[in-house]
Design a protein around this motif. Structure first.
Motif, mmCIF file in Angstrom:
data_model
loop_
_atom_site.group_PDB
_atom_site.id
_atom_site.type_symbol
_atom_site.label_atom_id
_atom_site.label_comp_id
_atom_site.label_asym_id
_atom_site.label_seq_id
_atom_site.Cartn_x
_atom_site.Cartn_y
_atom_site.Cartn_z
ATOM 1 N N ILE A 43 -20.142 -21.696 -135.172
ATOM 2 C CA ILE A 43 -19.335 -20.529 -135.502
ATOM 3 C C ILE A 43 -20.013 -19.761 -136.638
ATOM 4 O O ILE A 43 -20.469 -20.351 -137.610
ATOM 5 C CB ILE A 43 -17.908 -20.960 -135.895
ATOM 6 C CG1 ILE A 43 -17.222 -21.587 -134.681
ATOM 7 C CG2 ILE A 43 -17.108 -19.784 -136.425
ATOM 8 C CD1 ILE A 43 -15.892 -22.232 -134.980
ATOM 9 N N GLY A 44 -20.095 -18.446 -136.470
ATOM 10 C CA GLY A 44 -20.721 -17.588 -137.470
ATOM 11 C C GLY A 44 -22.148 -17.204 -137.138
ATOM 12 O O GLY A 44 -22.694 -16.289 -137.743
ATOM 13 N N ASP A 45 -22.779 -17.896 -136.184
ATOM 14 C CA ASP A 45 -24.142 -17.555 -135.782
ATOM 15 C C ASP A 45 -24.174 -16.199 -135.095
ATOM 16 O O ASP A 45 -23.207 -15.796 -134.442
ATOM 17 C CB ASP A 45 -24.714 -18.616 -134.835
ATOM 18 C CG ASP A 45 -25.128 -19.896 -135.547
ATOM 19 O OD1 ASP A 45 -25.201 -19.881 -136.790
ATOM 20 O OD2 ASP A 45 -25.359 -20.901 -134.856
ATOM 21 N N VAL A 46 -25.307 -15.522 -135.214
ATOM 22 C CA VAL A 46 -25.493 -14.208 -134.583
ATOM 23 C C VAL A 46 -26.555 -14.342 -133.501
ATOM 24 O O VAL A 46 -27.641 -14.880 -133.748
ATOM 25 C CB VAL A 46 -25.922 -13.152 -135.630
ATOM 26 C CG1 VAL A 46 -26.223 -11.824 -134.959
ATOM 27 C CG2 VAL A 46 -24.834 -12.985 -136.679
ATOM 28 N N LEU A 47 -26.228 -13.858 -132.305
ATOM 29 C CA LEU A 47 -27.147 -13.888 -131.171
ATOM 30 C C LEU A 47 -27.563 -12.475 -130.812
ATOM 31 O O LEU A 47 -26.724 -11.575 -130.744
ATOM 32 C CB LEU A 47 -26.479 -14.512 -129.941
ATOM 33 C CG LEU A 47 -26.012 -15.955 -130.030
ATOM 34 C CD1 LEU A 47 -25.271 -16.339 -128.760
ATOM 35 C CD2 LEU A 47 -27.191 -16.876 -130.241
ATOM 36 N N ASP A 48 -28.857 -12.280 -130.558
ATOM 37 C CA ASP A 48 -29.388 -11.029 -130.008
ATOM 38 C C ASP A 48 -29.913 -11.361 -128.625
ATOM 39 O O ASP A 48 -30.819 -12.198 -128.495
ATOM 40 C CB ASP A 48 -30.533 -10.479 -130.871
ATOM 41 C CG ASP A 48 -30.064 -10.046 -132.241
ATOM 42 O OD1 ASP A 48 -29.194 -9.165 -132.297
ATOM 43 O OD2 ASP A 48 -30.568 -10.587 -133.242
ATOM 44 N N ILE A 49 -29.352 -10.729 -127.606
ATOM 45 C CA ILE A 49 -29.713 -11.031 -126.226
ATOM 46 C C ILE A 49 -30.276 -9.770 -125.589
ATOM 47 O O ILE A 49 -29.627 -8.721 -125.610
ATOM 48 C CB ILE A 49 -28.495 -11.518 -125.424
ATOM 49 C CG1 ILE A 49 -27.814 -12.658 -126.172
ATOM 50 C CG2 ILE A 49 -28.905 -11.945 -124.026
ATOM 51 C CD1 ILE A 49 -26.392 -12.906 -125.746
ATOM 52 N N VAL A 58 -24.157 -10.250 -130.806
ATOM 53 C CA VAL A 58 -22.806 -10.803 -130.919
ATOM 54 C C VAL A 58 -22.763 -11.856 -132.014
ATOM 55 O O VAL A 58 -23.778 -12.465 -132.346
ATOM 56 C CB VAL A 58 -22.321 -11.423 -129.584
ATOM 57 C CG1 VAL A 58 -22.260 -10.396 -128.481
ATOM 58 C CG2 VAL A 58 -23.175 -12.598 -129.167
ATOM 59 N N GLN A 59 -21.567 -12.058 -132.555
ATOM 60 C CA GLN A 59 -21.335 -13.127 -133.529
ATOM 61 C C GLN A 59 -20.387 -14.134 -132.890
ATOM 62 O O GLN A 59 -19.358 -13.759 -132.316
ATOM 63 C CB GLN A 59 -20.735 -12.587 -134.811
ATOM 64 C CG GLN A 59 -20.535 -13.667 -135.856
ATOM 65 C CD GLN A 59 -20.127 -13.099 -137.199
ATOM 66 O OE1 GLN A 59 -19.826 -11.925 -137.325
ATOM 67 N NE2 GLN A 59 -20.128 -13.953 -138.198
ATOM 68 N N THR A 73 -12.044 -14.056 -124.100
ATOM 69 C CA THR A 73 -11.876 -13.180 -125.251
ATOM 70 C C THR A 73 -11.680 -14.019 -126.501
ATOM 71 O O THR A 73 -10.978 -15.014 -126.503
ATOM 72 C CB THR A 73 -10.671 -12.232 -125.064
ATOM 73 O OG1 THR A 73 -9.507 -13.014 -124.836
ATOM 74 C CG2 THR A 73 -10.882 -11.292 -123.905
ATOM 75 N N GLY A 74 -12.356 -13.636 -127.556
ATOM 76 C CA GLY A 74 -12.250 -14.360 -128.803
ATOM 77 C C GLY A 74 -13.366 -15.357 -129.051
ATOM 78 O O GLY A 74 -13.465 -15.904 -130.135
#
Length: 93
Positions: A43-49, A58-59, A73-74
């Motif tokens: 939780i809290g990681d940021v992904l660039d796809i 997204v976070q 959702t969520g």
């Protein structure tokens, strides 16, 4: 949770094998670094796809082992979505 499993469970990518292939190609960044399919997300990681000409950032908000379509959702928050312009041919071809 493994990166490839999160991408599938969150429905960011439809199949886990496709999520693995995309990660192997270096098109997924986890907190700004290339990530292998086996990388652990939290939780809290940021992904660039990177999807073709589009990049989605997204976070991760929540982790779950499985989810129904209604429960997706969520799981993540979209931080940024940008389309990359195709490079124009200098010769006009």
């Amino acid at each position: 949770m493994r990166l490839d499993k999160f991408l599938k469970v969150s429905r960011l990518i439809k199949r886990r094998t496709v999520a693995k292939d995309v990660s192997d190609q270096g098109r997924v960044l986890l907190n700004g670094r290339e990530a292998k399919p086996s990388a652990t997300v939290k939780i809290g990681d940021v992904l660039d796809i990177q999807y073709g000409q589009r990049t989605l950032t997204v976070q991760i908000e929540r982790l779950t082992e499985s989810s129904r379509k209604e429960d997706v959702t969520g799981l993540y928050t979209v931080l940024k979505e940008e389309a990359r312009k195709r490079e124009e041919d200098p010769f006009g071809l």
